[in-house]
Design a protein around this motif. Structure first.
Motif, PDB file in Angstrom:
ATOM      1  N   VAL A  42       0.920  -1.035   0.033  1.00 26.64           N
ATOM      2  CA  VAL A  42       0.009  -0.188   0.190  1.00 26.64           C
ATOM      3  C   VAL A  42       0.912   1.254  -0.152  1.00 26.64           C
ATOM      4  O   VAL A  42       0.424   2.225  -0.682  1.00 26.64           O
ATOM      5  CB  VAL A  42      -0.921   0.045   1.247  1.00 26.64           C
ATOM      6  CG1 VAL A  42      -1.799   1.287   1.355  1.00 26.64           C
ATOM      7  CG2 VAL A  42      -2.004  -1.012   1.080  1.00 26.64           C
ATOM      8  N   LEU A  43       1.840   1.366   1.123  1.00 24.79           N
ATOM      9  CA  LEU A  43       2.792   2.406   0.988  1.00 24.79           C
ATOM     10  C   LEU A  43       3.959   2.713  -0.014  1.00 24.79           C
ATOM     11  O   LEU A  43       4.736   3.473   0.050  1.00 24.79           O
ATOM     12  CB  LEU A  43       3.389   2.369   2.363  1.00 24.79           C
ATOM     13  CG  LEU A  43       2.170   2.589   3.548  1.00 24.79           C
ATOM     14  CD1 LEU A  43       2.909   2.499   4.874  1.00 24.79           C
ATOM     15  CD2 LEU A  43       1.353   3.776   3.568  1.00 24.79           C
ATOM     16  N   THR A  44       3.766   1.842  -1.144  1.00 25.83           N
ATOM     17  CA  THR A  44       4.963   1.697  -2.123  1.00 25.83           C
ATOM     18  C   THR A  44       4.491   3.141  -3.090  1.00 25.83           C
ATOM     19  O   THR A  44       3.411   2.723  -3.760  1.00 25.83           O
ATOM     20  CB  THR A  44       5.215   0.498  -3.024  1.00 25.83           C
ATOM     21  OG1 THR A  44       5.297  -0.664  -2.009  1.00 25.83           O
ATOM     22  CG2 THR A  44       6.226   0.575  -3.821  1.00 25.83           C
ATOM     23  N   VAL A  45       5.178   3.926  -2.797  1.00 24.36           N
ATOM     24  CA  VAL A  45       4.830   5.385  -3.589  1.00 24.36           C
ATOM     25  C   VAL A  45       4.852   4.948  -5.104  1.00 24.36           C
ATOM     26  O   VAL A  45       5.962   4.500  -5.540  1.00 24.36           O
ATOM     27  CB  VAL A  45       5.464   6.426  -3.172  1.00 24.36           C
ATOM     28  CG1 VAL A  45       5.090   7.631  -3.798  1.00 24.36           C
ATOM     29  CG2 VAL A  45       5.522   6.673  -1.670  1.00 24.36           C
ATOM     30  N   ASN A  46       3.871   5.405  -5.988  1.00 24.45           N
ATOM     31  CA  ASN A  46       3.645   5.382  -7.339  1.00 24.45           C
ATOM     32  C   ASN A  46       3.936   3.878  -8.019  1.00 24.45           C
ATOM     33  O   ASN A  46       3.986   3.971  -9.044  1.00 24.45           O
ATOM     34  CB  ASN A  46       5.020   6.042  -8.033  1.00 24.45           C
ATOM     35  CG  ASN A  46       4.959   7.937  -7.928  1.00 24.45           C
ATOM     36  OD1 ASN A  46       3.900   8.310  -7.615  1.00 24.45           O
ATOM     37  ND2 ASN A  46       6.099   8.331  -7.369  1.00 24.45           N
ATOM     38  N   ASP A  47       3.453   3.073  -7.366  1.00 29.10           N
ATOM     39  CA  ASP A  47       3.363   1.632  -7.706  1.00 29.10           C
ATOM     40  C   ASP A  47       1.783   1.413  -7.959  1.00 29.10           C
ATOM     41  O   ASP A  47       0.971   1.592  -6.953  1.00 29.10           O
ATOM     42  CB  ASP A  47       3.880   0.409  -6.721  1.00 29.10           C
ATOM     43  CG  ASP A  47       3.776  -0.749  -7.060  1.00 29.10           C
ATOM     44  OD1 ASP A  47       2.912  -1.164  -8.066  1.00 29.10           O
ATOM     45  OD2 ASP A  47       4.004  -1.852  -6.453  1.00 29.10           O
ATOM     46  N   PRO A  48       1.339   1.162  -9.119  1.00 22.86           N
ATOM     47  CA  PRO A  48      -0.064   1.088  -9.528  1.00 22.86           C
ATOM     48  C   PRO A  48      -0.837  -0.148  -8.638  1.00 22.86           C
ATOM     49  O   PRO A  48      -1.980  -0.266  -8.617  1.00 22.86           O
ATOM     50  CB  PRO A  48      -0.202   0.913 -10.753  1.00 22.86           C
ATOM     51  CG  PRO A  48       1.269   0.642 -11.482  1.00 22.86           C
ATOM     52  CD  PRO A  48       2.096   1.089 -10.246  1.00 22.86           C
ATOM     53  N   ILE A  49       0.043  -1.095  -8.269  1.00 27.81           N
ATOM     54  CA  ILE A  49      -0.512  -2.087  -7.475  1.00 27.81           C
ATOM     55  C   ILE A  49      -0.635  -1.854  -6.020  1.00 27.81           C
ATOM     56  O   ILE A  49      -1.680  -2.334  -5.338  1.00 27.81           O
ATOM     57  CB  ILE A  49       0.506  -3.313  -7.342  1.00 27.81           C
ATOM     58  CG1 ILE A  49       0.772  -3.840  -8.780  1.00 27.81           C
ATOM     59  CG2 ILE A  49       0.026  -4.436  -6.546  1.00 27.81           C
ATOM     60  CD1 ILE A  49      -0.225  -4.048  -9.656  1.00 27.81           C
ATOM     61  N   SER A  50      -0.270  -0.484  -5.367  1.00 30.57           N
ATOM     62  CA  SER A  50      -0.778  -0.042  -4.252  1.00 30.57           C
ATOM     63  C   SER A  50      -2.256   0.150  -4.130  1.00 30.57           C
ATOM     64  O   SER A  50      -2.602  -0.066  -2.842  1.00 30.57           O
ATOM     65  CB  SER A  50       0.227   1.072  -3.857  1.00 30.57           C
ATOM     66  OG  SER A  50      -0.421   2.244  -4.613  1.00 30.57           O
TER      67      SER A  50
END
Length: 187
Positions: A42-50
């Protein structure tokens, strides 16, 4: 399941359907040891899977809000880092539910687990979401959370009123409806 395996599973299995979100949320609820890995995604910035991870976290949280307590510090501290609106909205919903539960008249686990520092983090992020360039749902959840927080912190309601009155003329119909409701409660 490793974080990488969870990431791949979210990527291949989650879509906009409630059924798919619920299916993976059920697995998270059965294997709560996956919550820290899910939150990392969730907190992975700019990852569309977040956003997919945030959808699943929201669904699981609604079923059992205690899953967030072991990671509450990381969750709340990480909210300010989110940039994808589809990730922010479910997190804003979680904050709204936390505040409604915290200020409930019925004793519950949220009241026992949230500390002053958590309320301060939620206050800050809700104000940021309300005044920032965010979609109506995120702003609406923020209004509700801030209204609830205003019951404890007297300075919040005047600030909230000021922001809502200032932004009201420029808001969408949905924004105006929630703002009216919130302003009526404040009055």
């Amino acid at each position: 399941m490793t974080k990488t395996e969870l990431h791949l599973w979210l990527q291949s299995s989650v879509n906009h359907s409630r059924e798919k979100r619920q299916q993976i949320a059920n697995v998270i609820l059965q294997e709560q040891g996956l919550v820290p890995n899910l939150l990392d995604i969730v907190l992975t910035v700019n990852d569309p899977i977040s956003c997919k991870a945030a959808w699943v976290l929201e669904f699981a949280f609604k079923e059992n809000n205690s899953i967030i307590f072991p990671v509450i510090d990381k969750f709340l501290n990480g909210l300010k880092l989110l940039t994808i609106e589809s990730s922010i909205r479910p997190c804003a919903k979680i904050c709204e539910i936390l505040m409604l539960q915290y200020f409930s008249k019925q004793e519950n686990q949220v009241q026992k687990n949230l500390k002053e520092k958590h309320l301060e983090l939620i206050t800050t992020v809700c104000f940021d979401w309300l005044i920032g360039n965010h979609k109506v749902a995120t702003q609406a959840y923020s209004m509700t959370g801030l209204y609830a927080l205003g019951k404890k912190y007297a300075w919040i309601h005047p600030e909230l009123r000021s922001i809502l009155e200032k932004n009201y003329p420029y808001g969408t119909a949905a924004y105006k409806a929630r703002a009216r409701l919130t302003l009526d409660k404040i009055a």
